[in-house]
Design an enzyme around this catalytic site. Structure first.
Site, PDB file in Angstrom:
ATOM      1  N   ARG A  76       0.834  -1.127  -0.018  1.00  0.00           N
ATOM      2  CA  ARG A  76      -0.143   0.081  -0.125  1.00  0.00           C
ATOM      3  C   ARG A  76       0.940   1.289   0.039  1.00  0.00           C
ATOM      4  NH1 ARG A  76      -5.148  -1.913   1.296  1.00  0.00           N
ATOM      5  NH2 ARG A  76      -6.005   0.135   0.108  1.00  0.00           N
ATOM      6  N   ARG A  90      -2.494   6.646  -0.075  1.00  0.00           N
ATOM      7  CA  ARG A  90      -2.617   6.667   1.427  1.00  0.00           C
ATOM      8  C   ARG A  90      -1.804   7.742   1.803  1.00  0.00           C
ATOM      9  NH1 ARG A  90      -3.450   0.795   4.072  1.00  0.00           N
ATOM     10  NH2 ARG A  90      -5.717   0.814   4.196  1.00  0.00           N
ATOM     11  N   ARG A 142      -5.501  13.358  -5.678  1.00  0.00           N
ATOM     12  CA  ARG A 142      -6.846  12.719  -5.394  1.00  0.00           C
ATOM     13  C   ARG A 142      -7.886  13.937  -4.962  1.00  0.00           C
ATOM     14  NH1 ARG A 142     -10.940  10.858  -3.567  1.00  0.00           N
ATOM     15  NH2 ARG A 142     -11.350   8.769  -2.415  1.00  0.00           N
ATOM     16  N   ASP A 176      -6.775  -1.449  -7.633  1.00  0.00           N
ATOM     17  CA  ASP A 176      -7.169  -2.179  -6.473  1.00  0.00           C
ATOM     18  C   ASP A 176      -7.728  -3.571  -6.990  1.00  0.00           C
ATOM     19  OD1 ASP A 176      -8.326  -1.148  -3.620  1.00  0.00           O
ATOM     20  OD2 ASP A 176      -9.514  -2.765  -4.145  1.00  0.00           O
ATOM     21  N   TYR A 191     -15.570 -10.102  -0.671  1.00  0.00           N
ATOM     22  CA  TYR A 191     -16.261  -8.802  -0.955  1.00  0.00           C
ATOM     23  C   TYR A 191     -17.687  -9.233  -1.755  1.00  0.00           C
ATOM     24  CZ  TYR A 191     -12.354  -6.316   1.065  1.00  0.00           C
ATOM     25  OH  TYR A 191     -11.616  -5.664   1.744  1.00  0.00           O
TER      26      TYR A 191
HETATM   27  O1  CP3 Z   1      -0.173  -1.080  -2.647  1.00  0.00           O
HETATM   28  C1  CP3 Z   1      -0.475  -0.057  -3.291  1.00  0.00           C
HETATM   29  O2  CP3 Z   1       0.004   1.021  -2.945  1.00  0.00           O
HETATM   30  C2  CP3 Z   1      -0.990  -0.386  -4.503  1.00  0.00           C
HETATM   31  C3  CP3 Z   1      -2.377  -0.032  -4.723  1.00  0.00           C
HETATM   32  C4  CP3 Z   1      -3.294  -0.957  -3.877  1.00  0.00           C
HETATM   33  C5  CP3 Z   1      -4.644  -0.030  -3.301  1.00  0.00           C
HETATM   34  N1  CP3 Z   1      -5.447  -1.241  -2.802  1.00  0.00           N
HETATM   35  C6  CP3 Z   1      -4.876   1.057  -3.461  1.00  0.00           C
HETATM   36  C7  CP3 Z   1      -6.150   1.522  -2.505  1.00  0.00           C
HETATM   37  C8  CP3 Z   1      -3.516  -2.117  -3.523  1.00  0.00           C
HETATM   38  C9  CP3 Z   1      -2.481  -3.286  -3.700  1.00  0.00           C
HETATM   39  C10 CP3 Z   1      -4.566  -2.466  -2.892  1.00  0.00           C
HETATM   40  C11 CP3 Z   1      -5.174  -3.796  -2.527  1.00  0.00           C
HETATM   41  C12 CP3 Z   1      -6.345  -3.990  -1.632  1.00  0.00           C
HETATM   42  N2  CP3 Z   1      -7.385  -3.445  -1.793  1.00  0.00           N
HETATM   43  C13 CP3 Z   1      -6.658  -4.765  -0.750  1.00  0.00           C
HETATM   44  C14 CP3 Z   1      -5.246  -6.096  -0.255  1.00  0.00           C
HETATM   45  C15 CP3 Z   1      -4.220  -5.485   0.519  1.00  0.00           C
HETATM   46  C16 CP3 Z   1      -4.772  -5.116   1.903  1.00  0.00           C
HETATM   47  O3  CP3 Z   1      -4.496  -4.186   2.884  1.00  0.00           O
HETATM   48  O4  CP3 Z   1      -4.961  -6.199   2.578  1.00  0.00           O
HETATM   49  C17 CP3 Z   1      -7.940  -4.913  -0.231  1.00  0.00           C
HETATM   50  C18 CP3 Z   1      -8.443  -5.683   0.887  1.00  0.00           C
HETATM   51  C19 CP3 Z   1      -8.411  -3.858  -0.884  1.00  0.00           C
HETATM   52  C20 CP3 Z   1      -9.832  -3.467  -0.692  1.00  0.00           C
HETATM   53  C21 CP3 Z   1      -9.882  -1.828  -0.450  1.00  0.00           C
HETATM   54  N3  CP3 Z   1      -9.648  -0.821  -1.228  1.00  0.00           N
HETATM   55  C22 CP3 Z   1     -10.180  -1.445   0.703  1.00  0.00           C
HETATM   56  C23 CP3 Z   1     -10.732  -2.084   1.949  1.00  0.00           C
HETATM   57  C24 CP3 Z   1     -10.180  -0.015   0.576  1.00  0.00           C
HETATM   58  C25 CP3 Z   1     -10.526   1.021   1.668  1.00  0.00           C
HETATM   59  C26 CP3 Z   1      -9.695   2.022   1.879  1.00  0.00           C
HETATM   60  C27 CP3 Z   1      -8.272   1.412   2.302  1.00  0.00           C
HETATM   61  O5  CP3 Z   1      -7.483   2.275   1.918  1.00  0.00           O
HETATM   62  O6  CP3 Z   1      -8.003   0.478   2.389  1.00  0.00           O
HETATM   63  C28 CP3 Z   1      -9.810   0.328  -0.664  1.00  0.00           C
HETATM   64  C29 CP3 Z   1      -9.380   1.502  -1.406  1.00  0.00           C
HETATM   65  C30 CP3 Z   1      -8.263   1.747  -1.742  1.00  0.00           C
HETATM   66  N4  CP3 Z   1      -7.223   1.183  -2.618  1.00  0.00           N
HETATM   67  C31 CP3 Z   1      -7.370   3.066  -1.489  1.00  0.00           C
HETATM   68  C32 CP3 Z   1      -6.011   2.855  -1.896  1.00  0.00           C
HETATM   69  C33 CP3 Z   1      -4.936   3.849  -1.973  1.00  0.00           C
HETATM   70  C34 CP3 Z   1      -7.838   4.284  -0.693  1.00  0.00           C
HETATM   71  C35 CP3 Z   1      -8.110   5.441  -1.699  1.00  0.00           C
HETATM   72  C36 CP3 Z   1      -8.387   6.548  -1.283  1.00  0.00           C
HETATM   73  O7  CP3 Z   1      -9.383   7.093  -0.594  1.00  0.00           O
HETATM   74  O8  CP3 Z   1      -8.054   7.472  -2.020  1.00  0.00           O
END
Ligand code: CP3
Length: 341
Positions: A26, A30, A39, A76, A153
């Protein structure tokens, strides 16, 4: 031109390197103010994910601003269920939401197979663009959710603590569950292979909710699909990260993948015992980064000495938290880099 950094590829190929490569789950998005600036100009997260130029820019930010040894494509795991026919939204301060979920055979029959260049064209374009923009500076990581995590999900319609609906389906409607898991598995295989064709040099499978399954369910529903993905995805080393399943590393060690992720709950010595032949990735507790710089450096040193020399990709034991100070992340990265000099 900057010298090529292929540390991650070399470690995943089993080579000896002066120090472990370091990146953070991540890392894109973030934590960086530069990410938030982009964003805030947009309608939302999906616009960023679906606009290849922007996804590329955000993917490069941690390479330029933090100095990590790998880029992970900004996207994602939820793009796959969407490509199968179940659209998601990211609701501010709530998380992902699916309007429709899978609860019956009729729901399942509305899903379709995934054609990456058609349904996920924006990911493929972002991958090609990013690979070219990186110009070999660091390897590019592609990823997908593991079948069980995506299933969670699709059945629950959003995040959950217990994943009780998803686990209910495994117990009460095993045939339906197997069918859905198989469809996700097939979609994941074509998607990951397409990512490799588009330029991904390393792949990671995120099984974020592996810890919700007991040993028997994990063995029956998860392991065969993880194995199939490991066998069918070709052309790039695969890292399997099953969070909450450190006690299953002996089973995960039977997978033909290049590396296994270790979460921060799992003691490194136990991970090494359970998966002695695999390269391991991890596993500092992300909350250490809330501490002082000295504490971050000390904990990083401890992690490095716990893993020992070789067969290690330095990372956190889960994704970096959104409110962590990027300077602490820099200290973590710097400490790993200094270990090789
Ligand atoms: O690793 C990276 O930086 C690459 C991008 C990436 C994102 N999501 C961007 C994102 C990756 C690899 C993921 C994977 C992901 N997404 C997982 C598996 C990894 C883990 O943390 O266990 C899961 C479970 C998700 C599902 C998901 N997407 C959730 C629960 C959320 C909510 C908020 C959060 O940050 O977790 C997201 C949205 C998301 N995906 C954001 C980002 C940067 C937040 C976006 C924002 O608000 O700008």
């Amino acid at each position: 031109m900057t010298a090529k950094n292929d540390l991650l590829l070399r470690v995943l190929a089993g080579e000896d390197t002066p120090r472990p490569p370091v990146w953070l789950m991540r890392q894109a998005g973030r934590i960086l103010p530069e990410y938030r600036a982009i964003r805030s100009r947009l309608s939302g997260f999906k616009e960023l994910v679906e606009t290849p130029e922007l996804a590329c820019e955000v993917t490069l930010q941690p390479v330029d601003l933090l100095g990590v040894d790998a880029a992970i494509l900004f996207s994602d795991i939820l793009v796959v269920p969407e490509a199968m026919g179940l659209p998601y939204q990211l609701v501010e301060k709530v998380g992902p939401r699916f309007e429709e979920t899978i609860g019956s055979r009729a729901d399942l029959d509305r899903l379709h197979a995934v054609e990456p260049e058609e349904h996920l064209r924006y990911v493929m374009d972002a991958m090609r663009m990013t690979r070219s923009a990186l110009d070999g500076r660091v390897p590019l990581i592609g990823f997908a959710g593991a079948p069980w995590t995506i299933f969670c999900y699709m059945v629950e319609g959003g995040g959950s603590k217990e994943w009780s609906k998803a686990r209910r389906m495994l117990r009460a409607e095993p045939a339906l569950a197997e069918d859905l898991l198989d469809r996700i598995t097939e979609a994941t295989i074509v998607y990951l292979n397409a990512q490799v064709a588009a330029g991904a040099q390393v792949l990671q499978l995120f099984d974020s909710w592996a810890g919700a399954l007991d040993a028997a369910l994990f063995e029956r529903y998860s392991m065969p699909r993880l194995r199939r993905i490991c066998e069918e995805v070709k052309g790039a080393p695969l890292i399997v990260f099953a969070k909450g399943a450190g006690w299953q590393l002996n089973r995960l060690a039977s997978l033909p993948c290049a590396a296994l992720g270790v979460d921060w709950h799992t003691p490194v010595s136990e991970a090494r015992q359970r998966a002695p032949k695999h390269v391991l990735q991890g596993n500092m507790d992300p909350s250490v980064l809330y501490g002082t710089e000295a504490e971050v450096r000390e904990a990083t040193q401890r992690m490095l000495s716990d893993f020992g020399h070789g067969g290690h990709v330095a990372n956190l034991g889960h994704g970096v938290y959104p409110d962590i100070n990027p300077d602490r992340v820099r200290a973590f990265i710097d400490e790993v880099k200094r270990s090789g000099s």
